[in-house]
Design an enzyme around this catalytic site. Structure first.
Site, PDB file in Angstrom:
ATOM      1  N   HIS A  40       0.853  -1.184   0.000  1.00  0.00           N
ATOM      2  CA  HIS A  40       0.000   0.000   0.000  1.00  0.00           C
ATOM      3  C   HIS A  40       0.890   1.235   0.000  1.00  0.00           C
ATOM      4  O   HIS A  40       2.100   1.137   0.192  1.00  0.00           O
ATOM      5  CB  HIS A  40      -0.895   0.016   1.249  1.00  0.00           C
ATOM      6  CG  HIS A  40      -0.094   0.215   2.502  1.00  0.00           C
ATOM      7  ND1 HIS A  40       0.567  -0.810   3.127  1.00  0.00           N
ATOM      8  CD2 HIS A  40       0.196   1.344   3.210  1.00  0.00           C
ATOM      9  CE1 HIS A  40       1.217  -0.344   4.177  1.00  0.00           C
ATOM     10  NE2 HIS A  40       1.012   0.970   4.249  1.00  0.00           N
ATOM     11  N   HIS A 125       6.191   6.325  -0.640  1.00  0.00           N
ATOM     12  CA  HIS A 125       6.918   5.116  -1.019  1.00  0.00           C
ATOM     13  C   HIS A 125       6.083   3.893  -0.654  1.00  0.00           C
ATOM     14  O   HIS A 125       5.168   3.987   0.163  1.00  0.00           O
ATOM     15  CB  HIS A 125       8.274   5.045  -0.312  1.00  0.00           C
ATOM     16  CG  HIS A 125       8.145   4.953   1.165  1.00  0.00           C
ATOM     17  ND1 HIS A 125       7.930   6.061   1.966  1.00  0.00           N
ATOM     18  CD2 HIS A 125       8.153   3.885   2.003  1.00  0.00           C
ATOM     19  CE1 HIS A 125       7.833   5.672   3.226  1.00  0.00           C
ATOM     20  NE2 HIS A 125       7.948   4.354   3.286  1.00  0.00           N
TER      21      HIS A 125
END
Length: 180
Positions: A40, A125
């Site tokens: 995610h 990220h």
């Protein structure tokens, strides 16, 4: 309940990240690799929250989502954060004014619910592995290229982080779709 705000990823992106991760496993000295289902993009980690606080977080999520329209991001490369003698390895995303706008909307909505703004700057990220050891200069070699795949962002989720059968699992407890 331990929670965070995130952008959930489509299965095709998770499959691609998993294939990258398999290449990483071959060259890393150990490590804790993110389970494919848990890939995610975190927007904001909130930590332990009470049931009452969850209502405030859901309100903030709804407010932030109401201002957003769906958009695309692109993967751009591998990077690492140092954590002592070990590293957290991640794939980054190209800079995006839409993502930055979503993050700022969420921060504003959280502030209106009584939460302080995040002090660190936002560094988007997707974590692939934690607690790994790599040879110096590994990331600069480009040994594992990253395709600039498109990541569709059409919603934001409030995720619970819990251990189930001794495995860390992330589950959406509230999700709001964006306008198209």
């Amino acid at each position: 309940m331990r929670v965070f705000f995130a952008i959930e990823l489509e299965e095709e992106i998770k499959d691609y990240l998993f294939s990258m991760q398999q290449k990483l496993r071959k060259i890393c000295n150990g490590g804790n690799f993110t389970h494919k289902d848990n890939f995610h993009l975190t927007l904001r980690f909130m930590g332990e929250q009470s049931e009452e606080q969850l209502l405030s977080l859901k309100n903030a999520l709804t407010a932030a989502a109401s201002e957003a329209q769906s958009f695309e991001l692109r993967l751009w490369g591998l990077g690492a954060f140092n954590k002592g003698s070990k590293k957290i390895i991640w794939t980054g995303l190209e800079k995006s004014k839409e993502l930055q706008g979503l993050y700022q909307s969420l921060e504003t909505a959280l502030e209106q619910e009584g939460y302080p703004r995040e002090e660190r700057s936002y560094s988007p990220h997707i974590t692939l592995a934690r607690e790994t050891r790599l040879e110096s200069g590994f990331l600069e070699t480009g040994i594992i290229p990253v395709e600039r795949l498109s990541v569709r962002v059409a919603s934001i989720s409030l995720m619970e982080s819990a251990r189930v059968n001794n495995r860390l699992c992330y589950q959406a407890v509230h999700k709001e779709a964006f306008r198209f």
